[in-house]
Design a protein around this motif. Structure first.
Motif, PDB file in Angstrom:
ATOM      1  N   UNK A  88       0.842  -1.202   0.000  1.00 28.65           N
ATOM      2  CA  UNK A  88       0.000   0.000   0.000  1.00 28.65           C
ATOM      3  C   UNK A  88       0.875   1.248   0.000  1.00 28.65           C
ATOM      4  N   UNK A  89       1.859   1.269   0.857  1.00 25.83           N
ATOM      5  CA  UNK A  89       2.747   2.430   0.970  1.00 25.83           C
ATOM      6  C   UNK A  89       3.495   2.690  -0.337  1.00 25.83           C
ATOM      7  N   UNK A  90       3.834   1.612  -1.034  1.00 24.00           N
ATOM      8  CA  UNK A  90       4.547   1.761  -2.304  1.00 24.00           C
ATOM      9  C   UNK A  90       3.704   2.546  -3.314  1.00 24.00           C
ATOM     10  N   UNK A  91       2.416   2.194  -3.400  1.00 28.40           N
ATOM     11  CA  UNK A  91       1.523   2.852  -4.366  1.00 28.40           C
ATOM     12  C   UNK A  91       1.169   4.272  -3.934  1.00 28.40           C
ATOM     13  N   UNK A  92       0.916   4.451  -2.654  1.00 31.68           N
ATOM     14  CA  UNK A  92       0.394   5.734  -2.175  1.00 31.68           C
ATOM     15  C   UNK A  92       1.467   6.703  -1.686  1.00 31.68           C
ATOM     16  N   UNK A  93       2.687   6.219  -1.530  1.00 32.61           N
ATOM     17  CA  UNK A  93       3.770   7.118  -1.109  1.00 32.61           C
ATOM     18  C   UNK A  93       4.970   7.076  -2.051  1.00 32.61           C
ATOM     19  N   UNK A  94       5.541   5.901  -2.230  1.00 39.04           N
ATOM     20  CA  UNK A  94       6.788   5.798  -3.005  1.00 39.04           C
ATOM     21  C   UNK A  94       6.610   6.264  -4.442  1.00 39.04           C
ATOM     22  N   UNK A 132      -0.694  11.646   4.820  1.00 37.62           N
ATOM     23  CA  UNK A 132      -0.042  12.811   5.403  1.00 37.62           C
ATOM     24  C   UNK A 132       1.446  12.839   5.116  1.00 37.62           C
ATOM     25  N   UNK A 133       2.062  11.674   5.133  1.00 39.10           N
ATOM     26  CA  UNK A 133       3.503  11.594   4.858  1.00 39.10           C
ATOM     27  C   UNK A 133       3.823  11.990   3.427  1.00 39.10           C
ATOM     28  N   UNK A 134       2.981  11.576   2.497  1.00 40.69           N
ATOM     29  CA  UNK A 134       3.248  11.939   1.105  1.00 40.69           C
ATOM     30  C   UNK A 134       3.088  13.443   0.920  1.00 40.69           C
TER      31      UNK A 134
END
Length: 224
Positions: A88-94, A132-134
């Motif tokens: 999930x983090x890969x798609x929405x942040x990375x 929020x991090x992105x």
């Protein structure tokens, strides 16, 4: 810049908002070329749209594609669909951060991204935390015009069936009428309205960092 000279790149054009955005940009005729970054081919007939099948894990291999005027990032998934928090983090942040860095290197004027209402890097909820991090990381980049859209519950026809969202969508049709005043920003919003607002801001002269909450997104969409 003359509208007819502008170029765009869309990440997530096969998704709920991205699909609506493609159709709107085609109808508006503000771009001479619209590049679509995808994992798999889609059928599209407009000659201004160019489909690029890419490996999102290696976006750095495609710097030429980011030499455009405006970059629209409509990427997003769910933990259920991604299968893990890491995926999930890969798609929405990375992916969004890598795209933004390439956009800056390519000289893009605007970067427009969909996050979510409740985006907060300090949130106890993983979903809101990542959103929020992105946002926080994007703000640290030297983007001439960073435009962040925070919609509430999205309405529209998805490619996949999501029971929870279908139930929430039905309930929202009743609840939206009760959400007035300060609660107005919590009203569910059509994906097409978000896409319309994104296209409107892309056509504006806004610079710096701009954040649009759901009720503001709706207001912009209603004017266009």
């Amino acid at each position: 810049m003359n509208m007819g000279e502008k170029t765009a790149l869309i990440l997530g054009s096969s998704g709920l908002i991205g699909n609506e955005l493609v159709q709107i940009l085609i109808e508006q005729n503000n771009y001479k070329k619209i590049h679509l970054l995808l994992r798999r081919p889609i059928a599209i007939s407009d000659s201004r749209c160019e489909v690029h099948i890419v490996d999102f894990d290696q976006l750095e291999k495609y710097p030429e594609l980011f030499k455009v005027t405006d970059v629209f990032c409509c990427l997003g998934t769910t933990i259920k669909k991604a299968k893990s928090k890491e995926a999930f983090r890969k798609v929405d942040y990375v992916y969004p951060i890598e795209a933004a860095k390439l956009a800056v290197q390519g000289g893009a004027e605007k970067f427009l991204i969909v996050t979510a209402m409740g985006a907060n890097s300090e949130s106890f909820f993983f979903y809101n935390q990542v959103k929020g991090e992105v946002e926080r990381s994007l703000k640290s980049l030297n983007i001439p015009s960073l435009n962040i859209f925070r919609p509430s519950l999205l309405l529209g026809e998805r490619n996949e069936f999501r029971l929870g969202e279908k139930m929430a969508e039905k309930a929202s049709r009743f609840l939206n009428n009760l959400m007035v005043g300060p609660l107005r920003s919590y009203r569910a919003i059509q994906a097409k309205s978000v896409a319309k607002a994104m296209s409107a801001i892309a056509a504006s002269n806004k610079n710096g960092i701009n954040i649009f909450q759901s009720n503001e997104i709706q207001r912009i969409a209603d004017k266009h």
